[in-house]
Design a protein around this motif. Structure first.
Motif, short mmCIF file in Angstrom:
data_model
loop_
_atom_site.label_atom_id
_atom_site.label_comp_id
_atom_site.label_asym_id
_atom_site.label_seq_id
_atom_site.Cartn_x
_atom_site.Cartn_y
_atom_site.Cartn_z
N LYS A 32 0.81 -1.21 0.00
CA LYS A 32 0.00 0.00 0.00
C LYS A 32 0.85 1.26 0.00
CE LYS A 32 -3.84 -2.36 0.20
NZ LYS A 32 -4.79 -2.38 -0.93
N MET A 33 2.12 1.15 -0.37
CA MET A 33 3.00 2.31 -0.33
C MET A 33 2.63 3.37 -1.37
SD MET A 33 4.96 2.42 2.16
CE MET A 33 5.87 3.84 1.57
N ARG A 34 1.75 3.06 -2.29
CA ARG A 34 1.32 4.07 -3.25
C ARG A 34 0.57 5.22 -2.56
NH1 ARG A 34 -1.97 -0.35 -3.99
NH2 ARG A 34 -4.23 -0.06 -3.78
N TYR A 35 0.15 4.99 -1.31
CA TYR A 35 -0.55 6.04 -0.57
C TYR A 35 0.39 6.96 0.21
CZ TYR A 35 -4.83 3.42 -1.54
OH TYR A 35 -5.87 2.80 -2.17
N PHE A 36 1.69 6.70 0.11
CA PHE A 36 2.65 7.43 0.93
C PHE A 36 2.57 8.93 0.67
CE2 PHE A 36 6.89 9.05 2.00
CZ PHE A 36 7.05 8.52 3.26
N LYS A 37 2.59 9.34 -0.57
CA LYS A 37 2.55 10.76 -0.91
C LYS A 37 1.25 11.40 -0.42
CE LYS A 37 3.13 13.97 -4.77
NZ LYS A 37 3.38 14.10 -6.24
N ARG A 38 0.14 10.68 -0.54
CA ARG A 38 -1.15 11.20 -0.11
C ARG A 38 -1.17 11.41 1.41
NH1 ARG A 38 -6.33 7.90 -1.98
NH2 ARG A 38 -5.13 8.10 -3.94
N ILE A 39 -0.53 10.48 2.13
CA ILE A 39 -0.49 10.60 3.59
C ILE A 39 0.37 11.79 4.01
CG2 ILE A 39 0.29 9.46 5.70
CD1 ILE A 39 -0.47 6.81 4.29
N LEU A 40 1.49 12.01 3.32
CA LEU A 40 2.31 13.18 3.61
C LEU A 40 1.52 14.46 3.40
CD1 LEU A 40 5.79 12.34 2.02
CD2 LEU A 40 5.13 12.23 4.42
N LYS A 41 0.74 14.51 2.34
CA LYS A 41 -0.08 15.69 2.07
C LYS A 41 -1.12 15.87 3.16
CE LYS A 41 -3.04 17.81 -1.43
NZ LYS A 41 -3.69 17.64 -2.77
N MET A 42 -1.73 14.76 3.61
CA MET A 42 -2.71 14.82 4.68
C MET A 42 -2.09 15.38 5.95
SD MET A 42 -4.75 11.65 6.52
CE MET A 42 -3.22 11.08 7.30
N LYS A 43 -0.87 14.92 6.27
CA LYS A 43 -0.17 15.41 7.45
C LYS A 43 0.07 16.91 7.35
CE LYS A 43 4.03 15.73 7.61
NZ LYS A 43 4.00 17.17 7.95
N ASP A 44 0.54 17.36 6.19
CA ASP A 44 0.84 18.79 6.01
C ASP A 44 -0.41 19.65 6.11
OD1 ASP A 44 3.53 18.27 5.71
OD2 ASP A 44 3.43 18.14 3.52
N GLU A 45 -1.53 19.13 5.62
CA GLU A 45 -2.78 19.89 5.66
C GLU A 45 -3.36 19.96 7.08
OE1 GLU A 45 -5.22 17.86 2.85
OE2 GLU A 45 -4.39 18.92 1.11
N GLN A 46 -3.26 18.86 7.82
CA GLN A 46 -3.85 18.81 9.15
C GLN A 46 -2.95 19.42 10.21
OE1 GLN A 46 -5.36 15.01 10.30
NE2 GLN A 46 -6.63 14.76 8.48
N PHE A 47 -1.64 19.42 9.97
CA PHE A 47 -0.70 19.91 10.98
C PHE A 47 0.29 20.89 10.33
CE2 PHE A 47 -2.01 15.58 11.93
CZ PHE A 47 -2.63 15.77 13.14
N PRO A 48 -0.19 22.05 9.90
CA PRO A 48 0.68 22.99 9.19
C PRO A 48 1.76 23.60 10.06
CG PRO A 48 -1.45 24.00 9.67
CD PRO A 48 -1.57 22.55 10.02
N ASP A 49 1.64 23.52 11.39
CA ASP A 49 2.63 24.11 12.29
C ASP A 49 3.88 23.25 12.43
OD1 ASP A 49 0.95 26.24 12.77
OD2 ASP A 49 0.02 25.30 14.52
N ALA A 50 3.84 22.03 11.94
CA ALA A 50 4.98 21.13 12.07
C ALA A 50 6.09 21.57 11.12
CB ALA A 50 4.57 19.69 11.77
N LYS A 51 7.21 22.02 11.69
CA LYS A 51 8.33 22.48 10.89
C LYS A 51 9.33 21.35 10.61
CE LYS A 51 6.56 26.58 11.12
NZ LYS A 51 5.84 27.14 9.97
#
Length: 237
Positions: A32-51
């Motif tokens: 299921k690694m094809r979802y890796f990029k999508r999960i990174l995007k989800m993280k960036d959208e939900q937690f924009p303060d993470a530097k």
């Protein structure tokens, strides 16, 4: 705080988040690694303060590692243990200890701050701990427990669970025991008691993570019923 990741109605992995340090732990099924990029995007959208953040990625045939490296992550070569326990089944019973397990209270601050340094063999300042307990993330997602000696009234140890009631998951991080009480099953007692509390809340899956060479912690988790999910590697970006 953990998000289960679904493809339709099927669980394909999970993303665990530690808000204090902005650390992210990711585990995905190998195909299921094809979802890796999508999960990174989800993280960036939900937690924009993470530097800055790090990932612990399940090491399945190196696919996840190569995928992460292609997105600019650095492989530190550190192996970690990941374990999972399904709370829909029975929980092991533990012999009672002469200790009281309860949720953290402000009166525990000094002892809890001192004990917070145990897992890292360093010093955590009172300002850092105060910021942690004042954090809205801590109030919303954390279940902080302390174990108190009934006779001496001293703090034996503590544990923190990050709980997501929506996905019915919880992650244990961190847990620590004062040296005088080690080897006496106090941490076993603490984990099993808190697992029952989480079970009553409706939590289904609980996760643990530790260094692969931390034999005592792994033995503790295995005894409490956790099953190894995989070996994992620590990467950061």
């Amino acid at each position: 705080y953990a998000h289960l990741i679904y493809e339709g109605d099927i669980i394909i992995g999970y993303l665990c988040i530690f808000y204090l340090d902005w650390e992210f732990y990711l585990a995905l099924l190998p195909h299921k690694m094809r979802y890796f990029k999508r999960i990174l995007k989800m993280k960036d959208e939900q937690f924009p303060d993470a530097k800055e953040f790090s990932f612990t990625i399940s090491d399945y045939k190196k696919t996840a590692i190569h995928q992460a490296l292609s997105y600019g992550f650095i492989d530190h070569g550190d192996l970690r243990y990941l374990g999972v326990l399904d709370l829909s089944g029975p929980i092991l019973r533990c012999v009672k200890r002469h200790a009281t397990l309860r949720r953290y209270e402000p009166e525990d601050f000094s002892a809890r701050t001192e004990a917070a340094s145990l897992p890292i063999d360093g010093n955590i300042s009172t300002d850092t701990m105060q910021a942690y307990f004042d954090s809205p993330y801590q109030h919303k997602y954390a279940r902080d427990y302390v174990l108190i000696d009934d006779k001496s009234k001293q703090l034996i140890g503590f544990s923190t669970w990050w709980v997501d009631t929506n996905s019915k998951t919880a992650l244990l991080e961190p847990i620590a025991c004062n040296k005088a009480y080690r080897g006496k099953r106090y941490m076993t007692y603490m984990i099993l008691k808190t697992l029952r509390s989480l079970q009553k809340e409706g939590i289904r899956y609980v996760y643990v993570s530790t260094n692969i060479d931390h034999d005592e912690a792994i033995a503790l988790y295995n005894y409490c019923g956790f099953k190894p999910l995989s070996k994992a590697r620590l990467l950061s970006r």
